[in-house]
Design a protein around this motif. Structure first.
Motif, PDB file in Angstrom:
ATOM      1  N   GLY A  82       0.858  -1.186  -0.192  1.00 55.14           N
ATOM      2  CA  GLY A  82       0.004  -0.009  -0.136  1.00 55.14           C
ATOM      3  C   GLY A  82       0.670   1.182  -0.098  1.00 55.14           C
ATOM      4  N   SER A  83       0.281   2.309  -0.596  1.00 53.33           N
ATOM      5  CA  SER A  83       0.960   3.676  -0.576  1.00 53.33           C
ATOM      6  C   SER A  83       2.297   3.675  -1.760  1.00 53.33           C
ATOM      7  N   CYS A  84       2.710   2.397  -2.225  1.00 52.29           N
ATOM      8  CA  CYS A  84       3.864   2.396  -3.009  1.00 52.29           C
ATOM      9  C   CYS A  84       3.595   2.009  -4.396  1.00 52.29           C
ATOM     10  N   ALA A 142      14.523  13.772  -7.063  1.00 44.88           N
ATOM     11  CA  ALA A 142      15.253  12.537  -7.347  1.00 44.88           C
ATOM     12  C   ALA A 142      14.218  11.473  -6.529  1.00 44.88           C
ATOM     13  N   ALA A 143      13.314  11.806  -5.938  1.00 46.89           N
ATOM     14  CA  ALA A 143      12.344  11.244  -5.026  1.00 46.89           C
ATOM     15  C   ALA A 143      11.142  11.942  -4.776  1.00 46.89           C
ATOM     16  N   GLY A 144      10.053  11.320  -4.330  1.00 48.04           N
ATOM     17  CA  GLY A 144       8.945  11.852  -3.786  1.00 48.04           C
ATOM     18  C   GLY A 144       9.267  13.244  -2.539  1.00 48.04           C
ATOM     19  N   ALA A 145      10.040  12.354  -1.584  1.00 43.40           N
ATOM     20  CA  ALA A 145      10.419  13.098  -0.601  1.00 43.40           C
ATOM     21  C   ALA A 145      11.320  14.168  -0.819  1.00 43.40           C
ATOM     22  N   GLN A 146      12.357  14.203  -1.922  1.00 44.99           N
ATOM     23  CA  GLN A 146      12.954  15.304  -2.572  1.00 44.99           C
ATOM     24  C   GLN A 146      12.036  16.318  -3.126  1.00 44.99           C
ATOM     25  N   ALA A 175      -0.399  11.218   7.614  1.00 38.24           N
ATOM     26  CA  ALA A 175       0.317  11.611   6.481  1.00 38.24           C
ATOM     27  C   ALA A 175       1.689  10.686   6.643  1.00 38.24           C
ATOM     28  N   HIS A 176       2.049  10.514   5.418  1.00 38.36           N
ATOM     29  CA  HIS A 176       3.454   9.787   5.164  1.00 38.36           C
ATOM     30  C   HIS A 176       4.454  10.212   5.910  1.00 38.36           C
ATOM     31  N   GLY A 177       5.332   9.404   6.376  1.00 32.20           N
ATOM     32  CA  GLY A 177       6.524   9.778   7.202  1.00 32.20           C
ATOM     33  C   GLY A 177       7.389  10.871   6.622  1.00 32.20           C
ATOM     34  N   ASN A 223      -6.077  10.066   0.554  1.00 34.48           N
ATOM     35  CA  ASN A 223      -5.202   9.960   1.631  1.00 34.48           C
ATOM     36  C   ASN A 223      -4.648   8.481   1.861  1.00 34.48           C
ATOM     37  N   THR A 224      -3.960   8.406   2.891  1.00 37.43           N
ATOM     38  CA  THR A 224      -3.170   7.031   3.155  1.00 37.43           C
ATOM     39  C   THR A 224      -4.160   6.021   3.583  1.00 37.43           C
ATOM     40  N   ILE A 225      -5.457   6.598   3.897  1.00 37.28           N
ATOM     41  CA  ILE A 225      -6.546   5.201   4.259  1.00 37.28           C
ATOM     42  C   ILE A 225      -7.372   4.856   3.098  1.00 37.28           C
ATOM     43  N   MET A 248      -0.125  19.043  -2.214  1.00 41.08           N
ATOM     44  CA  MET A 248      -0.555  17.571  -2.343  1.00 41.08           C
ATOM     45  C   MET A 248       0.683  16.641  -2.481  1.00 41.08           C
ATOM     46  N   ASP A 249       0.562  15.970  -1.382  1.00 40.46           N
ATOM     47  CA  ASP A 249       1.502  14.737  -1.722  1.00 40.46           C
ATOM     48  C   ASP A 249       0.871  13.851  -2.945  1.00 40.46           C
ATOM     49  N   GLY A 250       1.701  13.889  -3.932  1.00 40.15           N
ATOM     50  CA  GLY A 250       0.925  13.315  -5.120  1.00 40.15           C
ATOM     51  C   GLY A 250       1.436  11.630  -5.548  1.00 40.15           C
ATOM     52  N   ALA A 251       1.660  11.139  -4.352  1.00 42.20           N
ATOM     53  CA  ALA A 251       2.300   9.570  -4.542  1.00 42.20           C
ATOM     54  C   ALA A 251       1.074   8.803  -4.753  1.00 42.20           C
ATOM     55  N   ASN A 252       0.003   9.065  -4.436  1.00 38.22           N
ATOM     56  CA  ASN A 252      -1.107   8.309  -4.827  1.00 38.22           C
ATOM     57  C   ASN A 252      -1.807   8.747  -6.022  1.00 38.22           C
ATOM     58  N   LEU A 253      -1.191   9.474  -6.961  1.00 37.43           N
ATOM     59  CA  LEU A 253      -1.802   9.519  -8.273  1.00 37.43           C
ATOM     60  C   LEU A 253      -2.393   8.799  -9.017  1.00 37.43           C
ATOM     61  N   CYS A 270       2.135  19.993  -6.043  1.00 34.21           N
ATOM     62  CA  CYS A 270       2.113  18.683  -5.916  1.00 34.21           C
ATOM     63  C   CYS A 270       3.458  18.033  -6.572  1.00 34.21           C
ATOM     64  N   HIS A 271       3.772  16.888  -5.884  1.00 33.48           N
ATOM     65  CA  HIS A 271       4.739  15.847  -6.697  1.00 33.48           C
ATOM     66  C   HIS A 271       4.165  14.947  -7.172  1.00 33.48           C
ATOM     67  N   ILE A 272       4.962  14.257  -8.035  1.00 33.73           N
ATOM     68  CA  ILE A 272       4.583  13.017  -8.730  1.00 33.73           C
ATOM     69  C   ILE A 272       5.602  11.925  -8.593  1.00 33.73           C
ATOM     70  N   ASN A 273       5.368  10.785  -8.345  1.00 38.19           N
ATOM     71  CA  ASN A 273       6.365  10.015  -8.093  1.00 38.19           C
ATOM     72  C   ASN A 273       6.261   9.057  -9.469  1.00 38.19           C
ATOM     73  N   LEU A 274       7.094   9.384 -10.289  1.00 40.08           N
ATOM     74  CA  LEU A 274       7.449   8.882 -11.661  1.00 40.08           C
ATOM     75  C   LEU A 274       7.537   7.149 -11.376  1.00 40.08           C
ATOM     76  N   HIS A 275       8.190   6.907 -10.145  1.00 40.73           N
ATOM     77  CA  HIS A 275       8.441   5.356 -10.033  1.00 40.73           C
ATOM     78  C   HIS A 275       7.500   4.646  -9.242  1.00 40.73           C
ATOM     79  N   LYS A 276       6.273   5.457  -9.051  1.00 38.53           N
ATOM     80  CA  LYS A 276       5.178   4.584  -8.586  1.00 38.53           C
ATOM     81  C   LYS A 276       4.119   4.791  -9.699  1.00 38.53           C
TER      82      LYS A 276
HETATM   83  C1  PLP Z   1       5.988   6.933  -1.555  1.00 34.87           C
HETATM   84  C2  PLP Z   1       5.437   8.082  -0.835  1.00 34.87           C
HETATM   85  C3  PLP Z   1       6.143   9.038  -0.542  1.00 34.87           C
HETATM   86  C4  PLP Z   1       7.648   9.251  -0.667  1.00 34.87           C
HETATM   87  O1  PLP Z   1       8.163   9.335  -1.906  1.00 34.87           O
HETATM   88  P1  PLP Z   1       9.596   8.560  -2.291  1.00 34.87           P
HETATM   89  O2  PLP Z   1       9.834   8.472  -3.565  1.00 34.87           O
HETATM   90  O3  PLP Z   1       9.794   6.970  -1.549  1.00 34.87           O
HETATM   91  O4  PLP Z   1      10.592   9.686  -1.524  1.00 34.87           O
HETATM   92  C5  PLP Z   1       5.612  10.292   0.249  1.00 34.87           C
HETATM   93  N1  PLP Z   1       4.207  10.197   0.430  1.00 34.87           N
HETATM   94  C6  PLP Z   1       3.237   8.817   0.105  1.00 34.87           C
HETATM   95  C7  PLP Z   1       2.103   9.254   0.424  1.00 34.87           C
HETATM   96  C8  PLP Z   1       3.952   7.907  -0.514  1.00 34.87           C
HETATM   97  O5  PLP Z   1       3.250   6.779  -0.671  1.00 34.87           O
END
Ligand code: PLP
Length: 492
Positions: A82-84, A142-146, A175-177, A223-225, A248-253, A270-276
């Protein structure tokens, strides 16, 4: 070796200028033409050839194939973390990124020699702006966190430009850590708000905390739920009215493609996690990419260099006095940009929309089928992930960790566990769109079997896994007493 004091000095000067508040502009890094010819000093050159193992090709192939099966990965089996968003990444995207015309480029090449690559970056930027509904973008992080960190620095620059010193960023407790970590790294304090009984942002709590100290709000949507923040427009208005910005933490796009856009919801960044979401294999610590899309009001603070068009030519613009500086050497992880654009182009707009629809349908299928056995945390239709609590199983003496470890014996990677922190014995399951109904049905059967085992043979679960190359690890011990060493095969 004698240090080259002059070049060290000019390097540190460059860093100083990047970080100096009163700066007026940025210097482009030296181009190959402007660098002096360089030869490695004789005393640093190798005297003997390196000892490289010489093995038969068949031995080398078997070595890597065997290694690849000792860990779990998406090409081996289901990976519902989940979330990944551990989805299948079409191999064609890797092949495209490995084309010599892309893989052989050097970031030191003058822009005039890499126009095709820059055009690709421009096209990817446009596609991501279309997906997010934003005005401008940086592909550097280079990452969502960055990406989070980059946007927060832009928030800070925005407030400072207006002469305001704001000190806090608000986040929900789901929130994600990485969110609180990025906030602290950017020099802000964290204000964490409890979620309401529906697992959503508590509007009244938000109203109470908003004042002229709040620089902004970071929120994940969905959200993460796995729930869509149904009051998002109201939430954003409240923060804007208080003079704050909204991230917006866009990791869940993966749940939103072609359905809803952060820019339209009113988010400023917002960020976008290309690797997700956009197809780069991840999870093994490989390269990441977390582009940040923004509204026009933040554009002057974008990291340098910014890609722009000069007539027919793409060029890098370094002369941006209000920029936060660079957050990555060069222009980000280019191979991932190639993969992402290949993925987007091969799917098209309708294909992207179908991704999110199917990701949502799959998650809801699991939610419905598993809810008689595993306690569902909030009993409402979910987005891309279904969140359960292992409370029923805990009552039988079996913890969520035990369920997770037992899944490995059935060849399935465990879901995310014990996150979000607000869900007791949490199991957060994200099946993604790339799994078949057959795979989902097998997973459901395995989860039901594990529940039966919890009733009949709880001790069996407490010592799982049994079939993996290593058995249950002392993860906390490993984290506290890190033992990292280089394994020298030749001298072993
Ligand atoms: C994965 C994730 C992040 C962080 O992304 P990274 O690329 O691992 O740094 C942030 N927020 C959420 C909700 C995520 O699932």
């Amino acid at each position: 070796m004698k240090r080259d004091v002059t070049s060290l000095q000019s390097e540190t000067k460059l860093i100083f200028e990047h970080s100096h508040e009163g700066r007026t502009g940025f210097q482009a890094p030296p181009t190959p033409d402007s660098l002096p010819a360089f030869e490695l000093p004789a005393e640093l050159q190798r005297k003997n050839a390196p000892r490289l193992p010489e093995v038969a090709e068949s031995t080398a192939v078997r070595h890597y194939v065997n290694l690849s099966t000792r860990n779990h990965h998406i090409d081996r089996d289901f990976y519902p973390l989940g979330s990944c968003t551990m989805k299948y990444n079409p191999k064609i995207n890797d092949e495209v990124a490995a084309l010599p015309g892309f893989a052989g480029l050097s970031p030191w090449q003058p822009a005039s020699t890499v126009q095709g690559a820059l055009e690709l970056l421009g096209e990817l930027s446009d596609a991501l702006l279309e997906v997010t509904g934003m005005d401008n973008i940086t592909l550097q992080p280079a990452a969502g966190a960055q990406g989070e960190f980059t946007a927060l620095l832009m928030f800070r620059a925005y407030h400072m430009k207006k002469g305001n010193v704001r000190k806090r960023i608000v986040i929900p407790d789901s929130a994600h850590g990485t969110n609180p970590a990025s906030i602290v790294l950017a020099g802000y304090g964290v204000t964490q708000l409890p979620s309401d009984s529906n697992g959503l942002m508590d509007i009244e709590a938000l109203k109470r905390t908003l004042d002229e100290d709040v620089a902004g709000l970071m929120i994940t949507n969905p959200n993460t739920i796995g729930l869509f923040e149904s009051n998002i427009a109201k939430i954003i208005d409240l923060v804007h009215d208080a003079g704050g910005l909204v991230y917006m933490d866009g990791a869940n796009l993966n749940a939103l493609l072609g359905i809803s856009r952060p820019g339209d919801m009113g988010f400023d960044a917002c960020h976008i996690n290309l690797h997700k979401t956009f197809s780069t294999p991840h999870g093994g610590g490989g390269p990441g990419s977390g582009p940040v899309a923004i509204k026009e009001k933040l554009a002057r603070h974008l990291p340098v260099p910014v890609l722009k068009k000069n007539g027919d030519l793409f060029v890098w613009d370094w002369n941006r006095p209000d920029s936060i500086g660079s957050v990555h050497t060069y222009y980000g992880n280019f191979g991932m940009h190639v993969r992402a654009l290949a993925y987007i182009r091969s799917l098209g707009g309708n294909g992207l929309h179908a991704i999110s629809e199917n990701a949502i349908i799959n998650a809801n299928y699991l939610r419905k089928k598993l809810s008689p056995t595993y306690q569902i945390y909030i009993d409402k239709p979910c987005m891309h992930e279904a969140v359960f609590s292992g409370n029923n199983q805990k009552a039988k003496g079996v913890r969520t960790t035990d369920i997770a470890k037992r899944l490995l014996d059935y060849g399935i990677h465990p879901p995310t566990v014990y996150f979000p922190l607000i869900v007791p014995e949490c199991l957060m399951i994200e099946p993604t769109e790339s799994e078949t109904k057959e795979t989902l049905d097998e997973f459901i059967e395995v989860m039901q079997q594990i529940d039966r085992e919890a009733t009949e043979t709880p001790d069996l679960l407490k010592h799982a896994p049994y079939t993996t190359p290593v058995r249950r690890l002392d993860e906390a011990g490993a984290a506290r007493n890190l033992n990292i060493r280089y394994f020298d095969n030749a001298n072993a």
